[in-house]
Design a protein around this motif. Structure first.
Motif, PDB file in Angstrom:
ATOM      1  N   GLY A 257      54.005  35.192  44.786  1.00  0.00           N
ATOM      2  CA  GLY A 257      53.534  34.405  45.973  1.00  0.00           C
ATOM      3  C   GLY A 257      52.399  34.914  46.694  1.00  0.00           C
ATOM      4  N   ARG A 258      51.665  35.662  46.887  1.00  0.00           N
ATOM      5  CA  ARG A 258      50.429  35.368  47.100  1.00  0.00           C
ATOM      6  C   ARG A 258      49.041  34.026  47.128  1.00  0.00           C
ATOM      7  N   LEU A 259      50.075  33.679  44.968  1.00  0.00           N
ATOM      8  CA  LEU A 259      48.498  32.934  44.715  1.00  0.00           C
ATOM      9  C   LEU A 259      49.274  31.393  45.298  1.00  0.00           C
ATOM     10  N   VAL A 260      50.941  31.425  45.691  1.00  0.00           N
ATOM     11  CA  VAL A 260      51.123  29.646  46.097  1.00  0.00           C
ATOM     12  C   VAL A 260      51.347  29.831  47.681  1.00  0.00           C
ATOM     13  N   ASP A 295      44.455  39.096  42.215  1.00  0.00           N
ATOM     14  CA  ASP A 295      45.088  37.970  41.912  1.00  0.00           C
ATOM     15  C   ASP A 295      45.698  37.486  41.153  1.00  0.00           C
ATOM     16  N   LEU A 296      44.180  37.337  39.683  1.00  0.00           N
ATOM     17  CA  LEU A 296      44.776  37.501  38.505  1.00  0.00           C
ATOM     18  C   LEU A 296      44.232  38.448  37.579  1.00  0.00           C
ATOM     19  N   GLU A 297      43.628  39.760  37.993  1.00  0.00           N
ATOM     20  CA  GLU A 297      43.892  40.767  37.606  1.00  0.00           C
ATOM     21  C   GLU A 297      42.407  40.423  36.944  1.00  0.00           C
ATOM     22  N   LEU A 298      41.527  39.795  36.924  1.00  0.00           N
ATOM     23  CA  LEU A 298      40.359  38.828  35.958  1.00  0.00           C
ATOM     24  C   LEU A 298      39.067  40.390  36.474  1.00  0.00           C
ATOM     25  N   ASP A 299      38.835  40.646  35.437  1.00  0.00           N
ATOM     26  CA  ASP A 299      37.724  42.033  35.067  1.00  0.00           C
ATOM     27  C   ASP A 299      36.512  40.931  35.712  1.00  0.00           C
ATOM     28  N   VAL A 300      35.973  40.945  36.863  1.00  0.00           N
ATOM     29  CA  VAL A 300      35.185  40.209  37.422  1.00  0.00           C
ATOM     30  C   VAL A 300      34.643  40.746  38.659  1.00  0.00           C
ATOM     31  N   THR A 301      32.788  40.412  38.485  1.00  0.00           N
ATOM     32  CA  THR A 301      31.898  41.220  38.861  1.00  0.00           C
ATOM     33  C   THR A 301      31.560  40.583  39.469  1.00  0.00           C
ATOM     34  N   LEU A 302      30.843  40.256  41.186  1.00  0.00           N
ATOM     35  CA  LEU A 302      29.623  39.528  41.723  1.00  0.00           C
ATOM     36  C   LEU A 302      28.583  40.891  42.231  1.00  0.00           C
ATOM     37  N   SER A 303      27.337  39.641  42.181  1.00  0.00           N
ATOM     38  CA  SER A 303      25.878  40.167  41.761  1.00  0.00           C
ATOM     39  C   SER A 303      25.090  39.187  42.368  1.00  0.00           C
ATOM     40  N   VAL A 304      24.514  39.398  43.670  1.00  0.00           N
ATOM     41  CA  VAL A 304      23.262  38.526  44.761  1.00  0.00           C
ATOM     42  C   VAL A 304      22.130  38.923  44.285  1.00  0.00           C
TER      43      VAL A 304
END
Length: 407
Positions: A257-260, A295-304
């Motif tokens: 529902g959240r994704l939609v 929402d997609l349970e993706l193991d993701v990290t962000l670095s700047v």
């Protein structure tokens, strides 16, 4: 010179500004080319006056001749050297009256001197600089002065007067022809610049109309479909709660529902971007990464890396859409891998990389949904239009996508 044919009530485009600058440069160049002519006329007046009688001196009529001579040649020297600019009408009229008046007075004192030269300089300058009506009035005043000096017998006979008048008329016609040719060239260049601006504006209007049509189609097809899907998912969630479905099934339906809901928001933003509204930018990159992580349970990290700086709108949007496409592919094809999003602000380029690394050897699990394969192509095309580039390929333990745009 005549005013340039430009509508000052509207904003002047860079192309039109460049055309105006080139026209002004040509005018100044034509003015510089006239300076040697003025120096030559000044030398001729000086030689004729010094050889005439009575010559310039310090007493009596000689002093008067010296004053008339100085009043005639000093303005010529000031203009020829560039010290006195006569592009403005008032300064041009003052120059012409000064040179012609002192020249006629000098001719009245020195019989047989070249008094026609100062008058011809005044006529030539008037028709080169002033509007035609003002130049005609000033030329008539100079001609009247020549006729007056001839009438009192102060400066030669009738033959000399006729030759002087013809010489002034020839110079006036020559000045009118030169000025008309220059004005026509400037007008043609400015009109061409305005025509190119109009064609560009017409092309932009056609592109906006086409984007509006596409936006309407997307709204009718995609947004409404997602809205219907959101209603169905909401009904499924209510049925799961009513029937006491398993917790993991209810959690999956909540996530769907959240994704939609977010998909509906993305579709509306895409439609707004096609209609010319503000598009998403890299400022929302942390929000995008967090959405894929939750929402997609993706193991993701962000670095700047590096100090952030504003980018052109096209480059900013291209990097954001590229990151979105890369994360979608990671969620589809690299389930269980660790994904790293790195935004690096380097001195000459801005680089965005999305890298997947699998901890376990072997092939990646099969994706639940197979893509069309057009995402990477569209990413490269979008970045290419923004002056950047994109590359994608396998690594030892996964896959990497690299996008860069000029800083």
């Amino acid at each position: 010179m005549t005013d340039l044919p430009v509508d000052t009530s509207a904003a002047v485009s860079p192309r039109l500004s460049a055309a105006i600058a080139r026209a002004q440069e040509r005018r100044e160049r034509r003015g510089r080319l006239l300076r040697p002519v003025l120096w030559g006329l000044l030398a001729a007046i000086a030689v004729g006056s010094l050889r005439a009688h009575p010559g310039p001196g310090a007493q009596g009529v000689h002093l008067a001749a010296a004053l008339m001579f100085a009043g005639c040649v000093l303005p010529l020297a000031a203009v020829a050297s560039g010290w006195w600019r006569i592009t403005a009408p008032r300064s041009c009229v003052a120059f012409c009256l000064c040179v012609a008046g002192f020249g006629l007075a000098l001719g009245a004192l020195q019989h047989g001197s070249v008094s026609v030269l100062p008058c011809s300089v005044a006529v030539l300058t008037a028709f080169l600089v002033l509007p035609r009506r003002q130049a005609g009035l000033l030329g008539a005043l100079v001609v009247g002065g020549l006729l007056a000096t001839a009438a009192v017998g102060a400066d030669g006979g009738m033959v000399d007067v006729v030759s002087q008048l013809l010489f002034c008329a020839v110079l006036a016609l020559m000045a009118v022809s030169l000025r008309q040719a220059g004005d026509n060239e400037e007008r043609a260049e400015l009109l061409l610049a305005q025509l190119e601006d109009a064609r560009e504006a017409e092309a932009e209007a056609a592109a906006l109309a086409e984007r509006t049509r596409i936006a309407q189609e997307l709204h009718d097809l995609l947004a409404q479909t997602l809205s219907g899907l959101a209603i169905q998912v909401q009904a499924a969630r209510q049925m799961a709660r009513r029937d006491g479905a398993a917790e993991d099934l209810r959690e999956l339906l909540d996530r769907a529902g959240r994704l939609v809901k977010e998909g509906v928001g993305d579709a509306r933003r895409a439609v707004g971007a096609l209609r010319g509204q503000q598009a998403p930018s890299l400022e929302r990159l942390p929000e995008l990464v967090e959405r894929y992580r939750v929402d997609l349970e993706l193991d993701v990290t962000l670095s700047v890396v590096g100090a952030g700086r504003p980018l052109p709108a096209a480059a900013d949007l291209a990097l954001y859409r590229g990151a979105q496409e890369a994360l979608t592919n990671a969620a589809r094809y690299a389930r269980g891998a660790h994904t790293t999003v790195t935004l690096a602000f380097e001195p000459s380029v801005t680089v965005l990389t999305v890298t997947d690394r699998r901890s376990a050897p072997g092939p990646a699990p099969a994706p639940p949904v197979t893509g069309s394969g057009l995402g990477l192509r569209g990413m490269r095309e979008r970045l290419g239009e923004a002056g950047g580039s994109a590359s994608a390929g396998p690594t030892e333990d996964g896959w990497t996508v690299r996008m860069e745009v000029p800083a």
